[in-house]
Design a protein around this motif. Sequence first.
Motif, PDB file in Angstrom:
ATOM      1  N   LEU A  46       0.825  -1.205   0.000  1.00 39.91           N
ATOM      2  CA  LEU A  46       0.000   0.000   0.000  1.00 39.91           C
ATOM      3  C   LEU A  46       0.866   1.266   0.000  1.00 39.91           C
ATOM      4  O   LEU A  46       0.561   2.236  -0.697  1.00 39.91           O
ATOM      5  CB  LEU A  46      -0.931  -0.003   1.215  1.00 39.91           C
ATOM      6  CG  LEU A  46      -2.054  -1.048   1.207  1.00 39.91           C
ATOM      7  CD1 LEU A  46      -2.798  -1.033   2.530  1.00 39.91           C
ATOM      8  CD2 LEU A  46      -3.009  -0.792   0.057  1.00 39.91           C
ATOM      9  N   ILE A  47       1.944   1.263   0.794  1.00 37.80           N
ATOM     10  CA  ILE A  47       2.843   2.422   0.819  1.00 37.80           C
ATOM     11  C   ILE A  47       3.490   2.628  -0.541  1.00 37.80           C
ATOM     12  O   ILE A  47       3.610   3.759  -1.040  1.00 37.80           O
ATOM     13  CB  ILE A  47       3.906   2.243   1.920  1.00 37.80           C
ATOM     14  CG1 ILE A  47       3.245   2.318   3.298  1.00 37.80           C
ATOM     15  CG2 ILE A  47       4.993   3.300   1.805  1.00 37.80           C
ATOM     16  CD1 ILE A  47       4.193   2.001   4.437  1.00 37.80           C
ATOM     17  N   ALA A  48       3.915   1.522  -1.163  1.00 38.82           N
ATOM     18  CA  ALA A  48       4.562   1.631  -2.466  1.00 38.82           C
ATOM     19  C   ALA A  48       3.601   2.149  -3.531  1.00 38.82           C
ATOM     20  O   ALA A  48       3.973   2.973  -4.372  1.00 38.82           O
ATOM     21  CB  ALA A  48       5.115   0.263  -2.878  1.00 38.82           C
ATOM     22  N   VAL A  49       2.337   1.692  -3.486  1.00 39.67           N
ATOM     23  CA  VAL A  49       1.368   2.049  -4.523  1.00 39.67           C
ATOM     24  C   VAL A  49       0.846   3.468  -4.327  1.00 39.67           C
ATOM     25  O   VAL A  49       0.730   4.241  -5.289  1.00 39.67           O
ATOM     26  CB  VAL A  49       0.210   1.032  -4.546  1.00 39.67           C
ATOM     27  CG1 VAL A  49      -0.899   1.499  -5.485  1.00 39.67           C
ATOM     28  CG2 VAL A  49       0.728  -0.336  -4.984  1.00 39.67           C
ATOM     29  N   PHE A  50       0.542   3.838  -3.081  1.00 36.06           N
ATOM     30  CA  PHE A  50      -0.146   5.106  -2.836  1.00 36.06           C
ATOM     31  C   PHE A  50       0.772   6.216  -2.326  1.00 36.06           C
ATOM     32  O   PHE A  50       0.314   7.350  -2.152  1.00 36.06           O
ATOM     33  CB  PHE A  50      -1.278   4.902  -1.827  1.00 36.06           C
ATOM     34  CG  PHE A  50      -2.391   4.039  -2.355  1.00 36.06           C
ATOM     35  CD1 PHE A  50      -3.301   4.530  -3.267  1.00 36.06           C
ATOM     36  CD2 PHE A  50      -2.496   2.719  -1.945  1.00 36.06           C
ATOM     37  CE1 PHE A  50      -4.315   3.736  -3.761  1.00 36.06           C
ATOM     38  CE2 PHE A  50      -3.520   1.912  -2.426  1.00 36.06           C
ATOM     39  CZ  PHE A  50      -4.422   2.418  -3.346  1.00 36.06           C
ATOM     40  N   THR A  51       2.037   5.929  -2.064  1.00 37.02           N
ATOM     41  CA  THR A  51       2.966   6.967  -1.616  1.00 37.02           C
ATOM     42  C   THR A  51       4.125   7.137  -2.589  1.00 37.02           C
ATOM     43  O   THR A  51       4.323   8.216  -3.157  1.00 37.02           O
ATOM     44  CB  THR A  51       3.502   6.649  -0.209  1.00 37.02           C
ATOM     45  OG1 THR A  51       2.400   6.580   0.708  1.00 37.02           O
ATOM     46  CG2 THR A  51       4.468   7.738   0.251  1.00 37.02           C
ATOM     47  N   TYR A  52       4.895   6.085  -2.782  1.00 36.21           N
ATOM     48  CA  TYR A  52       6.106   6.208  -3.594  1.00 36.21           C
ATOM     49  C   TYR A  52       5.805   6.259  -5.086  1.00 36.21           C
ATOM     50  O   TYR A  52       6.478   6.984  -5.831  1.00 36.21           O
ATOM     51  CB  TYR A  52       7.062   5.063  -3.274  1.00 36.21           C
ATOM     52  CG  TYR A  52       7.635   5.164  -1.884  1.00 36.21           C
ATOM     53  CD1 TYR A  52       8.599   6.118  -1.582  1.00 36.21           C
ATOM     54  CD2 TYR A  52       7.198   4.329  -0.867  1.00 36.21           C
ATOM     55  CE1 TYR A  52       9.127   6.240  -0.309  1.00 36.21           C
ATOM     56  CE2 TYR A  52       7.716   4.436   0.413  1.00 36.21           C
ATOM     57  CZ  TYR A  52       8.680   5.389   0.688  1.00 36.21           C
ATOM     58  OH  TYR A  52       9.185   5.506   1.953  1.00 36.21           O
ATOM     59  N   PRO A  54       3.058   7.618  -6.641  1.00 33.25           N
ATOM     60  CA  PRO A  54       2.697   9.006  -6.984  1.00 33.25           C
ATOM     61  C   PRO A  54       3.863   9.975  -6.853  1.00 33.25           C
ATOM     62  O   PRO A  54       3.954  10.944  -7.612  1.00 33.25           O
ATOM     63  CB  PRO A  54       1.573   9.339  -5.986  1.00 33.25           C
ATOM     64  CG  PRO A  54       1.024   8.033  -5.571  1.00 33.25           C
ATOM     65  CD  PRO A  54       2.183   7.090  -5.572  1.00 33.25           C
ATOM     66  N   LEU A  55       4.757   9.708  -5.883  1.00 37.05           N
ATOM     67  CA  LEU A  55       5.899  10.595  -5.695  1.00 37.05           C
ATOM     68  C   LEU A  55       6.798  10.600  -6.930  1.00 37.05           C
ATOM     69  O   LEU A  55       7.161  11.668  -7.447  1.00 37.05           O
ATOM     70  CB  LEU A  55       6.688  10.165  -4.461  1.00 37.05           C
ATOM     71  CG  LEU A  55       7.969  10.938  -4.162  1.00 37.05           C
ATOM     72  CD1 LEU A  55       7.659  12.394  -3.849  1.00 37.05           C
ATOM     73  CD2 LEU A  55       8.709  10.296  -2.990  1.00 37.05           C
ATOM     74  N   PHE A  56       7.141   9.427  -7.411  1.00 35.41           N
ATOM     75  CA  PHE A  56       8.009   9.353  -8.588  1.00 35.41           C
ATOM     76  C   PHE A  56       7.271   9.781  -9.858  1.00 35.41           C
ATOM     77  O   PHE A  56       7.878  10.345 -10.777  1.00 35.41           O
ATOM     78  CB  PHE A  56       8.562   7.937  -8.736  1.00 35.41           C
ATOM     79  CG  PHE A  56       9.577   7.580  -7.698  1.00 35.41           C
ATOM     80  CD1 PHE A  56      10.817   8.190  -7.678  1.00 35.41           C
ATOM     81  CD2 PHE A  56       9.285   6.653  -6.710  1.00 35.41           C
ATOM     82  CE1 PHE A  56      11.765   7.870  -6.717  1.00 35.41           C
ATOM     83  CE2 PHE A  56      10.220   6.319  -5.744  1.00 35.41           C
ATOM     84  CZ  PHE A  56      11.463   6.934  -5.732  1.00 35.41           C
ATOM     85  N   ALA A  57       5.963   9.523  -9.924  1.00 37.98           N
ATOM     86  CA  ALA A  57       5.189   9.986 -11.076  1.00 37.98           C
ATOM     87  C   ALA A  57       5.141  11.505 -11.119  1.00 37.98           C
ATOM     88  O   ALA A  57       5.267  12.125 -12.194  1.00 37.98           O
ATOM     89  CB  ALA A  57       3.781   9.405 -11.019  1.00 37.98           C
TER      90      ALA A  57
END
Length: 316
Positions: A46-52, A54-57
Amino acid sequence: MSESTLERHQGASSPSRPERRRRRFSGRSRRDFFVFLAFALPNLVLIAVFTYRPLFANLQYSFLDWTLGSKTARNIGFENYATFFGSDDAPRVLGTTAIFTVLTVGLSMVLGLLVALALNAKVRGTTFARSAVFAPYVLSGVGVGLVWMFIFDPGYGALAWFLRTFGVASPQWFNDPQLALTMVIIVYIWKNLGYCAVVYLAGLQSLPGDVMEAAAIDGAGATRRFLSISLPLLSPTTFFLLITTILSSLQAFDLIRIMTPLGNGTSTLIYEAYMQAFGSYNRAGYSASISVILFVILLVITVVQIRFVERKVHYA
């Protein structure tokens, strides 16, 4: 026993390294590892999908000339960053962000500590007072903004009515950029004061009573005990509040959006990013670059606090 016989005996009795590794990851250790994965893996996903992600996108979008809703985008490198720092809006937005953050963080912590000292007194009614102080923090920012808009309204607001009883005209809170920023700062401090007060109250109640009693026996007054003992022992609490309130203030959005929809004097970095993407400009790439600048500022402030400010913290 000969030397060769002793070596064969030791080799037979001591397990080899691969065998010790197999024993280490067998049985209970393997079961604990899978239990750890069962609990941690969903959160990590969940952290990878919804935090990191979007951050890199967002970092990728900041290098594009992209209008929101358009199916095409053009790679322009660092042009969005150069445009922001070269524009007249950069000093205004960065200055507004700095003023808003410094005042809201500083006043919230100072007033929160004073309120915590009052709530720490052993008098009747402190339980109700603590609940009343903390209540605004858990309220919706949209609801709080709407209520305070009615209070500050210069025509029919509660504050205007109160000032008219003394023959004083109400200031134009929404039209004057400086007053608009002052208004938002006041409301934001009021909303978040309870958070600082409750955290400081928990810190005050965890102070060692024997140390305070010994200082009182030695003749130290209440002010001396607070400045020389309580305040240094509260440094971990102050450090925690400093990090959390700075991060929260830099990301404040809901009150600004509700109380000043056009950002008249209240355009912080996060609100400027919103206006560039979803306002009349639709400049999604330019908005993404402002968001990246905000992220870098948050990262630098956090690292500086942990690296340098924490040295002044007394944990014992």
